[in-house]
Enzyme design. Structure first.
Site, PDB file in Angstrom:
ATOM      1  N   GLY A 241      29.158 -50.525  14.532  1.00  0.00           N
ATOM      2  CA  GLY A 241      30.049 -50.015  15.598  1.00  0.00           C
ATOM      3  C   GLY A 241      31.308 -50.748  15.736  1.00  0.00           C
TER       4      GLY A 241
ATOM      5  N   GLY B  92      34.131 -53.143  17.966  1.00  0.00           N
ATOM      6  CA  GLY B  92      34.018 -54.326  19.155  1.00  0.00           C
ATOM      7  C   GLY B  92      33.724 -55.633  18.527  1.00  0.00           C
TER       8      GLY B  92
ATOM      9  CB  ILE C 183      28.553 -57.375  19.421  1.00  0.00           C
ATOM     10  CG1 ILE C 183      28.513 -57.793  20.746  1.00  0.00           C
ATOM     11  CG2 ILE C 183      27.383 -57.491  18.627  1.00  0.00           C
ATOM     12  CD1 ILE C 183      27.609 -57.368  21.877  1.00  0.00           C
TER      13      ILE C 183
ATOM     14  CD  GLU D 152      31.051 -43.097  14.182  1.00  0.00           C
ATOM     15  OE1 GLU D 152      30.006 -42.447  14.306  1.00  0.00           O
ATOM     16  OE2 GLU D 152      31.636 -43.592  15.234  1.00  0.00           O
TER      17      GLU D 152
ATOM     18  N   GLY E 206      28.953 -41.360  17.276  1.00  0.00           N
ATOM     19  CA  GLY E 206      27.849 -41.127  16.303  1.00  0.00           C
ATOM     20  C   GLY E 206      26.749 -42.240  16.606  1.00  0.00           C
TER      21      GLY E 206
END
Length: 432
Positions: free
Chosen positions: A223, A225, A227, A246, A344
């Protein structure tokens, strides 16, 4: 072919004159926003030449903020946003300060459903988007913005493209022929870059835990960010990693450059890193340009859990804002307000869980607001982005737990163990 290009080449101001009042318009998202077209459209609205526009999109950036999403234009442009960014959050704060209703129409929808929504439910008059330059055979590419763009381009009555030589030429299901285009605008401007954010100490601890769960041959979805990028930085000694994601962000691009990614253990698109949109820095865009080891595909393909699950060892890493004691996750709503969108996340949670040997990992620091609020809560204060039935591994800076197969009480006890110590006693009292 050059003659057809010449005949369709117009100024941005000329291109947007074809857009009528009352039209439904979609724009390319994020880095695929077309700056010249957005400015020309905003100018036309400001001049009173067109009004009552419905603007459909995911994830806006600064070009839209300075043009079609200017607060003073939102009485004539109605933003139908499917994923809020800092741009919409700023608009909502301004509306609150003015004592006015927020002029943003948030549309709840999974990212994977956006192409179908825009092609079957929304009567799109015009789609505007940035593309890479045309080759000698008459083909542009959608570059960093395949996502819903490749579908909206073909379902809208009118397609206007902004050709930017800085947009990388991308392989995969990303081609657009000149015969499909109604008008062409040329505009050379560096692509928008997203400033990298250094992970906090808590995020670094989470990244260490997550990286320890990822072995050789894993197929990664990361994803957005601090992290995910921190996790990627810890994986450069792995071998034969794959990418089916994604978002293609700088952390994954750095893994590719390190040699850790080969994609040869994947079942779908072996040897190629699959993504639906890219957002990052100049180095990422340069890596993508004319590189056949990357494959861009529409989001309804990339984010289809059935498609994701065909690859073995999928590891999905995503962030959330809250986890309740049953394992349900709110990843989009804060203090009574919509903050982002579902995106997603659930698609990849389900796809990874269905993958042979796959892992779905949800991450969050244990607290928010400088440690004054627990992110692990008895009940969510917003919508359920990932249902408790689907949540698998949850990670905070205090450890991790796998919720699959645990009863409600066992889940609660396990989540309390990885909550911040300051809140564990209060959380335990809610169990009775």
């Amino acid at each position: 072919m050059n003659e057809e290009y010449r005949l369709k080449l117009v100024t941005a101001e000329e291109a947007v004159t074809a857009i009528p009042s009352g039209a439904h318009i979609a724009m390319g998202m994020a880095v695929a926003e077309p700056p010249a077209l957005l400015q020309a459209l905003a100018n036309r609205v400001e001049a009173g030449a067109v009004a009552d526009l419905k603007l459909w999109y995911f994830h806006s950036l600064d070009h839209a903020a300075r043009t079609v999403l200017r607060y003073d234009l939102l009485d004539r442009i109605s933003p139908h946003c499917m994923f809020l960014s800092r741009v919409e959050r700023a608009i909502m704060r301004e509306a609150e300060a003015r004592g006015e209703a927020p002029p943003i129409e948030f549309v709840p929808v999974a990212f994977s459903e956006a192409p179908r929504l825009l092609s079957e439910r929304v009567p799109l008059d015009t789609f505007i988007v940035t593309v890479s330059p045309m080759d000698r055979h008459g083909w542009f590419t959608f570059g960093v913005g395949n996502d819903y763009g490749s579908t909206a381009a073909r379902s809208a009555k009118r397609l206007i493209v902004e050709v930017n030589p800085h947009m990388p030429r991308v392989f995969g299901d990303a081609m657009l022929h000149i015969s499909e285009v109604d008008a062409i605008v040329e505009h050379s401007i560096p692509l928008a870059e997203i400033e990298a954010r250094q992970p906090s100490p808590e995020e670094s601890a989470i990244a260490q835990t997550v990286a320890g769960m990822i072995g050789d041959g894993a197929c990664l979805q990361m994803g957005i960010g601090g992290i995910p990028d921190a996790v990627c930085a810890l994986l450069q000694d792995r071998r034969d990693l794959g990418i089916h994601t994604e978002l293609l962000a700088p952390g994954l691009a750095a893994l590719v450059r390190s040699g850790a990614v080969t994609n040869w253990r994947k079942v779908t698109y072996p040897g190629r890193s699959v993504f639906t949109f890219a957002m990052g820095d100049a180095a990422l865009y340069e890596l993508l340009d004319d590189n056949p080891s990357f494959h861009a595909a529409p989001v309804n393909i990339v984010n289809d859990p059935r498609h994701i699950a065909k690859n073995p060892g999928v590891v999905s890493v995503n962030a959330t804002l809250q986890v309740d004691l049953s394992g349900a996750c709110n990843s989009e709503h804060v203090t009574g307000r919509q903050y982002s969108g579902s995106g997603g996340q659930l698609d990849f949670v389900r796809g990874a869980a269905a993958s042979a040997g796959g892992k779905s990992i949800i991450c969050c620091p244990s607290t928010a607001k400088d440690g004054t609020v627990s992110r692990i809560v008895p009940q969510l204060t917003g919508p359920v982005t990932t249902p408790r039935n689907d949540t698998q591994i949850v990670v905070t800076e205090f450890g991790w737990t796998d919720l699959k197969g645990k009863s409600l009480r066992e889940r609660a006890e396990a989540l309390i163990e990885i909550a911040h110590p300051s809140f564990r006693q209060d959380l335990a009292r809610t169990l009775g």
